[in-house]
Design a protein around this motif. Structure first.
Motif, PDB file in Angstrom:
ATOM      1  N   ALA A 137       0.827  -1.213  -0.164  1.00 25.45           N
ATOM      2  CA  ALA A 137      -0.127   0.144  -0.025  1.00 25.45           C
ATOM      3  C   ALA A 137       0.909   1.462   0.080  1.00 25.45           C
ATOM      4  CB  ALA A 137      -0.834   0.017   1.171  1.00 25.45           C
ATOM      5  N   VAL A 138       1.875   1.234   0.773  1.00 27.95           N
ATOM      6  CA  VAL A 138       2.917   2.322   0.806  1.00 27.95           C
ATOM      7  C   VAL A 138       3.973   2.538  -0.393  1.00 27.95           C
ATOM      8  CG1 VAL A 138       2.444   2.802   3.409  1.00 27.95           C
ATOM      9  CG2 VAL A 138       4.434   1.563   2.337  1.00 27.95           C
ATOM     10  N   GLY A 139       3.885   1.524  -1.081  1.00 26.73           N
ATOM     11  CA  GLY A 139       4.781   1.454  -2.469  1.00 26.73           C
ATOM     12  C   GLY A 139       6.299   1.099  -2.124  1.00 26.73           C
ATOM     13  N   VAL A 140       6.387   0.363  -1.044  1.00 30.13           N
ATOM     14  CA  VAL A 140       7.708  -0.290  -0.551  1.00 30.13           C
ATOM     15  C   VAL A 140       7.707  -1.762  -1.211  1.00 30.13           C
ATOM     16  CG1 VAL A 140       9.169  -0.754   1.542  1.00 30.13           C
ATOM     17  CG2 VAL A 140       7.892   1.293   1.147  1.00 30.13           C
ATOM     18  N   ASP A 141       9.117  -2.043  -1.689  1.00 27.33           N
ATOM     19  CA  ASP A 141       9.349  -3.300  -2.237  1.00 27.33           C
ATOM     20  C   ASP A 141      10.109  -4.344  -1.216  1.00 27.33           C
ATOM     21  OD1 ASP A 141       8.299  -3.411  -4.742  1.00 27.33           O
ATOM     22  OD2 ASP A 141      10.016  -2.219  -5.597  1.00 27.33           O
ATOM     23  N   ARG A 142      10.957  -3.542  -0.500  1.00 27.70           N
ATOM     24  CA  ARG A 142      11.721  -4.179   0.867  1.00 27.70           C
ATOM     25  C   ARG A 142      11.983  -3.103   1.815  1.00 27.70           C
ATOM     26  NH1 ARG A 142      16.870  -4.772  -0.518  1.00 27.70           N
ATOM     27  NH2 ARG A 142      17.294  -6.565   0.657  1.00 27.70           N
ATOM     28  N   ALA A 143      11.631  -3.577   3.089  1.00 28.14           N
ATOM     29  CA  ALA A 143      11.781  -2.604   4.163  1.00 28.14           C
ATOM     30  C   ALA A 143      12.822  -3.115   5.270  1.00 28.14           C
ATOM     31  CB  ALA A 143      10.624  -2.302   4.723  1.00 28.14           C
ATOM     32  N   HIS A 144      13.264  -2.314   6.086  1.00 30.08           N
ATOM     33  CA  HIS A 144      13.849  -2.797   7.344  1.00 30.08           C
ATOM     34  C   HIS A 144      12.991  -2.959   8.345  1.00 30.08           C
ATOM     35  CE1 HIS A 144      17.948  -1.919   5.691  1.00 30.08           C
ATOM     36  NE2 HIS A 144      17.223  -0.762   4.722  1.00 30.08           N
ATOM     37  N   VAL A 145      12.422  -4.004   8.827  1.00 28.02           N
ATOM     38  CA  VAL A 145      11.303  -4.246   9.730  1.00 28.02           C
ATOM     39  C   VAL A 145      11.554  -4.265  11.164  1.00 28.02           C
ATOM     40  CG1 VAL A 145       9.185  -5.688   9.983  1.00 28.02           C
ATOM     41  CG2 VAL A 145       9.971  -5.590   7.711  1.00 28.02           C
ATOM     42  N   VAL A 146      10.878  -3.592  11.869  1.00 24.04           N
ATOM     43  CA  VAL A 146      11.329  -3.535  13.524  1.00 24.04           C
ATOM     44  C   VAL A 146      10.067  -3.873  14.275  1.00 24.04           C
ATOM     45  CG1 VAL A 146      12.130  -2.025  15.326  1.00 24.04           C
ATOM     46  CG2 VAL A 146      13.001  -1.686  12.937  1.00 24.04           C
ATOM     47  N   GLY A 147      10.139  -5.246  15.101  1.00 22.79           N
ATOM     48  CA  GLY A 147       8.885  -5.589  15.757  1.00 22.79           C
ATOM     49  C   GLY A 147       9.159  -5.546  17.187  1.00 22.79           C
TER      50      GLY A 147
END
Length: 388
Positions: free
Chosen positions: A211-221
């Motif tokens: 939805a935000v147009g990001v293919d790859r993200a640095h994910v923090v959970g």
């Protein structure tokens, strides 16, 4: 201590400065009015302990906003409210509240003064908010930053995207696009379909990236968000540039089902004490600062069905040993004083992920961003890449 001395002391406690300096112009124009203000106001009503200083400043800002025509005094008390620990988010929410009871003109004028004071004190503007439709529900995505690597933040169970607000602007200022969203059953997504499983939350995470147009993200959970992030990393590793796991687990605890049943049987008010004492240090609970106030309100306002569904989904987390081949930079961030996901638990997670970096934050409990945001931001800033 006479009333004049008490008024001088209370003024400094509320407003921060010395009244003879802050109100020098008033004293010069009318010594009698100055004395009446210090003795009768600050040394009288405002010194009474029935209302806390925080409550008094919040009430004063609300009344001056509704009254209108008192912008200089409003600005002074907004500064006083900030001094008492009222957050920019709470002040903006107060302007929204004023719009319902005193009308939009008064609220818009108050918001302009709030924004002016916040700008003067160096506070960042609020996140931009966007409603996003996922497969079977709508959620809300908050964003800071216009350029740089994309970072997606995944919140803890029972809270919402705002648990990341204390660190989002700092991460974005370094040169990143930072996103946070409401997990299903939380915040804007309250009442989304349940029951559901961790696979559904992982699919939601990917849907937010789309939805935000990001293919790859640095994910923090963090906590439950860490379980969501790990599940998504196992099922959709191609969407991850890196992974940061904060105060989480890679396997279910026996207590998850009992926490689900507790809300169904006793309601959300009964979940406040066990949750907050698990999440925060005793010192933070005693001070009752912004992070504690926010978490308490989120739990109280929670939907028992959503709470129970999330705990039961978390009871199905199945990622232990499955991240060994992820081959992405991974940070495992533990809190020294975390009584829930202890350093021993977190270090074991790091041991199961070859090449991961383990770090322990001193004096930090489970809800890392809400009690020690500066330490969390520093650790993430050191780990996450930023635009050069």
């Amino acid at each position: 201590m006479n009333r004049y001395e008490r008024g001088d002391r209370e003024y400094q406690g509320l407003m921060g400065g010395a009244p003879d300096q802050d109100l020098a112009a008033v004293r010069q124009r009318s010594p009698q009015l100055y004395d009446a203000l210090i003795e009768g106001g600050f040394g009288g009503t405002l010194a009474h302990p029935e209302l806390s200083r925080t409550d008094r400043e919040l009430a004063t800002v609300a009344m001056l906003s509704a009254l209108g025509g008192a912008e200089p005094q409003l600005a002074s008390h907004i500064r006083g409210a900030l001094r008492q620990g009222i957050t920019p988010t709470e002040l903006r929410a107060l302007a929204e509240h004023v719009s319902l009871y005193a009308g939009f003109p008064r609220a818009l004028n108050a918001l302009a003064v709030i924004d002016q004071v916040l700008t003067e004190t160096g506070e960042p503007r609020p996140a931009t908010l966007r409603r996003v439709r996922l497969a079977d529900h709508e959620t809300l995505v908050a964003a800071y930053g216009d350029s740089g690597p994309a970072v997606l933040l995944v919140h803890a169970l029972g809270l919402d995207w705002r648990m990341w607000e204390p660190v989002m602007a700092t991460l974005a200022e370094a040169g990143r696009r930072v996103f946070a969203y409401d997990l299903r059953g939380h915040g804007w997504a309250t009442g989304s379909p349940n029951p559901f499983g961790m696979a559904d939350t992982a699919a939601d995470l990917v849907g937010v990236l789309d939805a935000v147009g990001v293919d790859r993200a640095h994910v923090v959970g963090l906590s439950y968000g860490g379980g969501v992030a790990q599940t998504a990393a196992v099922t959709h590793p191609e969407r991850f540039a890196s992974l940061a796991l904060l105060a989480t687990t890679d396997h279910p605890f026996d207590a998850f089902e009992s926490r689900a049943r507790a809300a169904e049987d006793s309601g959300m008010a009964a979940q406040v004490v066990p949750s907050l004492t698990r999440w925060f240090t005793a010192e933070a609970l005693a001070v009752n600062g912004p992070g504690v106030r926010y978490a308490r309100e989120r739990v109280l306002r929670g939907n028992p069905a959503d709470w129970a569904a999330a705990w039961r989904a978390f009871a199905g987390v199945d990622v232990q040993g499955r991240l060994a081949g992820l081959d992405k930079p991974t940070l495992v961030l533990a809190g020294e004083r975390d009584a829930s996901t202890t350093p021993a638990i977190m270090s074991t997670i790091a041991d199961r992920i070859p090449g991961s970096r383990y770090q322990e934050l001193p004096g930090t409990p489970h809800m890392q961003t809400l009690e020690q945001p500066e330490l969390v931001a520093a650790a993430l800033n050191d780990f996450l890449p930023a635009a050069s």
